[in-house]
Design an enzyme around this catalytic site. Sequence first.
Site, short mmCIF file in Angstrom:
data_model
loop_
_atom_site.label_atom_id
_atom_site.label_comp_id
_atom_site.label_asym_id
_atom_site.label_seq_id
_atom_site.Cartn_x
_atom_site.Cartn_y
_atom_site.Cartn_z
N SER A 9 0.82 -1.21 0.00
CA SER A 9 0.00 0.00 0.00
C SER A 9 0.86 1.26 0.00
CB SER A 9 -0.96 -0.05 1.19
OG SER A 9 -2.05 0.77 0.91
N LYS A 40 3.98 2.07 -2.57
CA LYS A 40 4.31 3.27 -3.36
C LYS A 40 5.81 3.54 -3.14
CE LYS A 40 -0.19 5.16 -1.77
NZ LYS A 40 -1.27 4.69 -2.58
N TRP A 96 -10.53 0.35 -4.16
CA TRP A 96 -9.91 1.65 -3.87
C TRP A 96 -8.56 1.77 -4.59
CZ3 TRP A 96 -11.46 6.14 -2.45
CH2 TRP A 96 -10.67 7.05 -1.74
N HIS A 105 -7.70 -5.60 1.20
CA HIS A 105 -6.47 -4.83 1.17
C HIS A 105 -5.51 -5.29 2.27
CE1 HIS A 105 -4.18 -1.22 0.34
NE2 HIS A 105 -4.19 -0.90 1.62
C1 GTR Z 1 -5.34 4.44 2.28
C2 GTR Z 1 -4.82 5.29 1.16
C3 GTR Z 1 -4.13 4.42 0.15
C4 GTR Z 1 -3.22 3.40 0.78
C5 GTR Z 1 -3.70 2.86 2.09
C6 GTR Z 1 -2.68 2.10 2.93
O1 GTR Z 1 -6.02 5.18 3.24
O2 GTR Z 1 -5.90 5.96 0.60
O3 GTR Z 1 -3.47 5.22 -0.80
O4 GTR Z 1 -1.94 3.86 0.88
O5 GTR Z 1 -4.24 3.82 2.90
O6 GTR Z 1 -1.51 2.49 3.01
O7 GTR Z 1 -3.06 1.09 3.53
#
Ligand code: GTR
Length: 393
Positions: free
Chosen positions: A230, A234, A321, A372
Amino acid sequence: MKLLPLLLTALLASSSLCAQNYDESKVGTYTLPDVLKLESGKSVTSKKVWEQQRRSEILGLFEEHVYGQFPTSYDKLEYSVKREDPKAMNGKAHLKEMELVVYKNNKPVKINLVLFVPTAAKGPAPAFLLINNRSRRNTAPERDTLSGFWPAEMVINAGYAVAAFHNSELAPDNKNSYQNGVLQLYPEQLNADNGMKAIGAWAWGASRVLDYFEKDPTIDAKRVAVVGHSRGGKASLWAAAQDQRFAICVSNCSGNTGAALSRRNFGETVTRINTTFPHWFSTNYKKYNDKEDELPVDQHMLIALIAPRPIYVTNASKDLWADPTGTFLAMKEAERVYNLFGLKSALPQSPPPINTPVVHPPMGYHNREGSHDLTEYDWARFIELANYHYKKK
Ligand code: GTR
């Protein structure tokens, strides 16, 4: 207005915004910047022109408009073993809890690194390095909480060293305190519109760990995979784009401004990410809120910067998402650069079904059933890709 109705209105507004944002029919048409066209307008048709010209153009564009600069100079790196256990994991691993301290202008940044090296290794071991953006318990050296987020035993059993550091030591994940880390070494970045922020600082940390690995004879620093989930995913992409010493890049569920195309505006958007997390990307990036089409890059170009090294990207079926389709499409676009190196990816023409991983280097991808997260299922695939790449099996 009373607080409760106000909250309800806000909740309804945000959920309808999300619902709208998961509508494939609303994606519309968009034109991606051509990864193989030089700023001069000339096409890139050889590996040589890619390596000598286009690659650095794209890297510069990401620095200027998205992630900020990536300063690499520092005065010294000190490292020491804080605690070790040569018989960890029932004798299968040598645990070293390392403290790395990086200095510039007498200012220090400390990185605590948890490192397990397989005792069965016959020489320097290849390694997986995780940028941990979640609870420290996931990467606790005591191994009292075993989680799929960092299944260190599984990685050791596969013959790899496994390491992790916590992102907060490089930059706290908070808009008011992200400066308390790497940015103390580079204060000039703070006021620059193209200055590094938290994602850049986390990626920077991964590179410093690699600097240390180069000095550790038990690690094969030429065979290190950088892994992130996540927001960490990045950062792992940015680390491997900047630092070509990373042999493999793994970016798990990285989504917007990770491996997903920004121009699709599906799921999280540039406006949304810049608003919720103003401390992640450069100040310049905010200029592209609601103006993705004006970005001189899109995320397929970030993936392309990893070429010819193997990359593994994932999604999860319930994690809309992070835009699984937009992520797969970014990988497909980046294929063109791998092709320049004479490498053919095994990715199909359209997104593979759920739980149908494509594991062959140079481009691995899967959309795991579920939410996620970073799980054992994901790690098992990363190991398979590394095994293929290093011809371990
Ligand atoms: C979310 C964000 C994502 C992602 C995620 C994470 O809130 O919108 O871009 O990075 O967190 O890191 O789990």
